[in-house]
Write an enzyme that holds these catalytic residues in place. Structure first.
Site, PDB file in Angstrom:
ATOM      1  N   TYR A 243      -4.232  -6.662  21.867  1.00 18.66           N
ATOM      2  CA  TYR A 243      -3.260  -5.555  21.754  1.00 18.66           C
ATOM      3  C   TYR A 243      -2.007  -5.870  22.571  1.00 18.66           C
ATOM      4  O   TYR A 243      -0.886  -5.758  22.088  1.00 18.66           O
ATOM      5  CB  TYR A 243      -3.897  -4.243  22.251  1.00 18.66           C
ATOM      6  CG  TYR A 243      -2.879  -3.208  22.670  1.00 18.66           C
ATOM      7  CD1 TYR A 243      -2.124  -2.527  21.721  1.00 18.66           C
ATOM      8  CD2 TYR A 243      -2.651  -2.926  24.021  1.00 18.66           C
ATOM      9  CE1 TYR A 243      -1.171  -1.599  22.112  1.00 18.66           C
ATOM     10  CE2 TYR A 243      -1.708  -2.001  24.410  1.00 18.66           C
ATOM     11  CZ  TYR A 243      -0.968  -1.340  23.458  1.00 18.66           C
ATOM     12  OH  TYR A 243      -0.019  -0.435  23.850  1.00 18.66           O
TER      13      TYR A 243
ATOM     14  N   SER B 190       5.105  -1.380  26.101  1.00 18.47           N
ATOM     15  CA  SER B 190       4.112  -0.850  27.032  1.00 18.47           C
ATOM     16  C   SER B 190       4.105  -1.678  28.305  1.00 18.47           C
ATOM     17  O   SER B 190       4.399  -2.879  28.276  1.00 18.47           O
ATOM     18  CB  SER B 190       2.744  -0.941  26.352  1.00 18.47           C
ATOM     19  OG  SER B 190       1.714  -0.791  27.300  1.00 18.47           O
TER      20      SER B 190
ATOM     21  N   LYS C  51       2.150  -6.580  21.492  1.00 15.45           N
ATOM     22  CA  LYS C  51       3.365  -5.978  22.064  1.00 15.45           C
ATOM     23  C   LYS C  51       4.292  -7.074  22.591  1.00 15.45           C
ATOM     24  O   LYS C  51       5.505  -7.044  22.360  1.00 15.45           O
ATOM     25  CB  LYS C  51       3.010  -5.010  23.211  1.00 15.45           C
ATOM     26  CG  LYS C  51       2.367  -3.718  22.761  1.00 15.45           C
ATOM     27  CD  LYS C  51       3.363  -2.789  22.074  1.00 15.45           C
ATOM     28  CE  LYS C  51       2.685  -1.542  21.534  1.00 15.45           C
ATOM     29  NZ  LYS C  51       3.492  -0.819  20.540  1.00 15.45           N
TER      30      LYS C  51
END
Ligand code: UD1
Length: 349
Positions: free
Chosen positions: A156, A132, A160
């Protein structure tokens, strides 16, 4: 671009991006085994996928399975040989990750370690990973190139980034690994038929699902987070990309991975290269739906960037891929889905 004869393993295959990608993989001739733990998806997604796949539906297989479930993963890999894995599975709500960091690290990070161990055991070392643009944190300049500094600003985002770091370490340790990190910008839209789309569970965090619910009359108004940003209309700017373009990008990524023995671990942005503001997106959705989207201007949301859009040259050069749809198409297709299935996958058939 053909994937005829290729067998692809897809994690998170019932999710928003996963489900659209599986269909496009089938269109390009691949066979697909997809798994999903259904924590943030619906079994009915697979029924919709079968309908759209038509005579190719028998080329895809679904197993309910969590990426942390090594036993089931091992059984699947014992029975089938996979040419490549596309790894979508993961929790993705930024706010929730602040409240539940352990769940996020366990599911996203530990789950990926387990998946990689199984892949290594069965000598399947080709991976396309769902990363992302969140790994760029609050970017200092736009457009964002793949060499921009990496800095996650939420649990979060760190899951990643840590996964990316792990893939980089893995590719250094063993040259047989080929790993493409696809850094998505803001995926929206739906299948052009309107028969497949995004169905967030609970109150949507992201802009477009929220706009959709306001247009449907399911929520009273949208809160526009901040109108004092240094942008033309004062609202924040993002690179919205059609989910079908993203799906095509995955096909190109698999082809590239299979064709490039010295790939190592390579990051590629998937975006359109243009930004749209929150107010522009409201207008585009009103145009596509013919509905009024009520909104109120409120304070900025903590942790939001001013303006984010992708540099797309690497994708064009390395994958031969470029987005095709504009924001009007994205809104049109999303409205086709929303108006056909106002309760998403819970709409009675
Ligand atoms: C979010 C995630 C990001 C993730 C990305 C892709 C955050 C902080 N970041 O990015 O990690 O990779 O989604 O799915 O959540 N907005 C409103 N009102 C709303 C919702 C959003 O004004 O009710 C605005 C936001 O302030 C932002 C834009 O709309 O300017 C897009 O928001 P959103 O869809 O949540 O995406 P991102 O914040 O870009």
């Amino acid at each position: 671009m053909s994937l005829a004869g290729k067998n692809i393993f897809v994690t998170g295959g019932l999710g928003f991006i996963g489900s659209h990608t599986v269909l496009v993989l089938l269109e390009h001739g691949a066979t697909v085994h997809l798994i999903d733990n259904m924590s943030n998806s619906f079994e009915r997604v697979f029924e919709h996928m079968k309908k759209l796949a038509g005579d190719k539906a028998d080329k895809m297989k679904f197993t309910k399975c969590d990426i942390n479930d090594k036993e089931t993963l091992t059984k699947i890999f014992e029975k089938e040989t996979f040419d490549c894995v596309i790894h979508f599975a993961g929790y993705k709500a930024v706010g929730e990750s602040v409240d539940k960091p352990l769940e996020y690290y366990h599911n996203n990070f530990v789950g990926t370690v387990i998946l990689l161990e199984v892949m290594r055991q069965f000598k399947c070392k080709n991976m396309v990973f769902s990363s992302s643009c969140t790994v760029y944190g609050l970017p200092e300049e736009v457009p964002i190139t793949e060499s921009a500094p990496l800095k996650a600003i939420s649990p979060y985002g760190r899951t990643k980034l840590f996964q990316e770091d792990m893939f980089r370490d893995l590719a250094v340790s063993d040259k047989e690994w080929r790993i493409l990190l696809l850094r998505y910008f803001n995926p929206i839209g739906a299948h052009p038929s309107g028969d497949l789309g995004e169905h967030p569970v609970g109150i949507p965090n992201n802009l477009m699902p929220y706009i959709q619910q306001v247009a449907l009359g399911q929520r009273e108004f949208l809160r526009v987070f901040g109108n004092d940003y240094p942008t033309p209309d004062g609202t924040a700017v993002r690179d919205y990309i059609h989910v079908m373009d993203l799906a095509e990008g995955h096909v190109s990524a698999v082809v590239k991975t299979l064709a490039t023995p010295d790939l190592g671990c390579t990051p590629i942005n998937l975006g359109t290269g243009t930004g749209s503001s929150v107010l522009e997106m409201i207008k585009a959705f009103e145009g596509a739906s013919g509905k009024k989207v009520e909104y109120r201007l409120v304070d900025r949301r903590a942790g939001d960037s001013v303006a984010v859009w992708a540099a797309t040259e690497t994708a064009e050069k390395q994958l031969g891929w470029k987005s095709k749809y504009n924001v009007d198409d994205m809104c049109k297709h999303q409205w086709a889905w929303a108006s056909k299935y106002p309760q998403g996958y819970e709409t009675p058939l």
